[in-house]
Design a protein around this motif. Structure first.
Motif, short mmCIF file in Angstrom:
data_model
loop_
_atom_site.label_atom_id
_atom_site.label_comp_id
_atom_site.label_asym_id
_atom_site.label_seq_id
_atom_site.Cartn_x
_atom_site.Cartn_y
_atom_site.Cartn_z
N TYR A 105 63.11 30.13 7.93
CA TYR A 105 63.71 30.56 9.03
C TYR A 105 64.78 29.01 9.75
O TYR A 105 65.74 28.93 10.47
CB TYR A 105 62.43 30.74 10.53
N GLU A 148 62.94 19.58 12.10
CA GLU A 148 62.58 20.13 12.91
C GLU A 148 64.10 19.28 14.31
O GLU A 148 65.22 19.91 14.37
CB GLU A 148 62.49 21.21 13.50
N ALA A 188 72.95 27.27 28.11
CA ALA A 188 72.34 28.50 27.87
C ALA A 188 72.19 29.16 26.93
O ALA A 188 71.59 29.75 26.54
CB ALA A 188 73.06 29.18 29.66
N ARG A 200 68.13 28.71 10.04
CA ARG A 200 68.83 27.45 11.46
C ARG A 200 69.75 26.59 10.64
O ARG A 200 70.49 25.75 11.58
CB ARG A 200 67.33 26.85 12.49
N ILE A 242 71.90 27.84 23.57
CA ILE A 242 70.21 27.75 22.83
C ILE A 242 70.13 28.58 22.19
O ILE A 242 69.57 28.93 21.02
CB ILE A 242 69.93 26.05 23.64
N PRO A 243 68.95 29.47 23.44
CA PRO A 243 68.58 30.10 22.53
C PRO A 243 69.23 31.25 22.08
O PRO A 243 68.07 31.39 21.22
CB PRO A 243 67.52 30.73 24.19
N ALA A 244 69.93 31.85 22.00
CA ALA A 244 71.26 32.75 22.00
C ALA A 244 71.28 31.74 20.20
O ALA A 244 71.26 32.75 19.27
CB ALA A 244 72.29 33.01 22.59
N TRP A 245 71.95 30.80 19.93
CA TRP A 245 71.59 30.04 18.75
C TRP A 245 70.42 30.28 17.58
O TRP A 245 70.52 30.54 15.98
CB TRP A 245 72.46 29.04 18.16
N TYR A 246 69.69 29.81 18.17
CA TYR A 246 67.73 30.25 17.33
C TYR A 246 68.21 31.56 17.19
O TYR A 246 67.42 32.28 16.37
CB TYR A 246 66.75 29.77 18.10
N LEU A 247 68.39 32.68 18.36
CA LEU A 247 67.97 33.90 18.09
C LEU A 247 69.17 34.55 16.73
O LEU A 247 68.42 35.14 15.91
CB LEU A 247 68.23 34.90 19.30
N PHE A 275 67.81 20.32 14.60
CA PHE A 275 68.67 20.49 16.35
C PHE A 275 69.35 19.46 16.66
O PHE A 275 70.13 19.98 17.75
CB PHE A 275 67.07 19.70 17.27
#
Length: 162
Positions: free
Chosen positions: A100, A28, A75, A104, A77-82, A32
């Motif tokens: 998953y 991971e 901000a 990613r 970052i969560p959108a890319w994971y989603l 990242f």
């Protein structure tokens, strides 16, 4: 292989790059780090346009614009994971066999691969300003991203390497 080699090769053979990433031990932090490298280069790509805006509208200082752009990128970052999770779920509904993590990895690798185009897009926006040229470069970068991402995602969802 180095990240720069992967970026160049991703434009010609994205599936080969994805296969090579999937053969690495699952990490991971590695995935990242691809996202972080993309975010740093995306931030740098904004500088020429922000500089142009500062010259045209000097009431907002450059530092303030840079801080705003940096926070906006962080901000997301969560959108890319989603987005990666949604792409995996869609692929799974279409009989994808990946994970998953592989979704990613495909998204973050594709984002990093288009950063040279984003740097060009930033230069065009900064030097020429808004207009047909900036829109054309943005469209080409967007199409390049979609092609690379879909190719990598298709390879990631094959399932035999994840």
């Amino acid at each position: 292989m180095s990240v720069t080699t992967d970026i160049v090769q991703a434009w010609r053979r994205p599936k080969v790059v994805m296969r090579r990433h999937l053969q690495r031990p699952k990490s991971e932090p590695f995935a990242f780090s691809l996202l972080v490298a993309f975010m740093v280069l995306a931030f740098v790509a904004r500088w020429p346009f922000l500089s142009r805006q500062t010259v045209l509208q000097p009431d907002v200082p450059m530092v303030q614009r840079l801080v705003g752009a940096g926070l906006a990128i962080l901000a997301l970052i969560p959108a890319w994971y989603l987005l990666a999770a949604i792409s995996h779920l869609i692929a799974k509904a279409m009989s994808g066999q990946g994970s998953y993590y592989s979704a990613r990895l495909a998204l973050f690798s594709a984002l990093l691969a288009v950063t040279p185009g984003m740097l060009l897009q930033g230069l065009v926006a900064g030097m020429i300003g808004p207009g047909l040229q900036a829109n054309l470069v943005a469209a080409l970068v967007g199409l390049g991203f979609l092609w690379i991402w879909m190719s990598m995602l298709r390879e990631a969802e094959r399932g035999d390497a994840s």
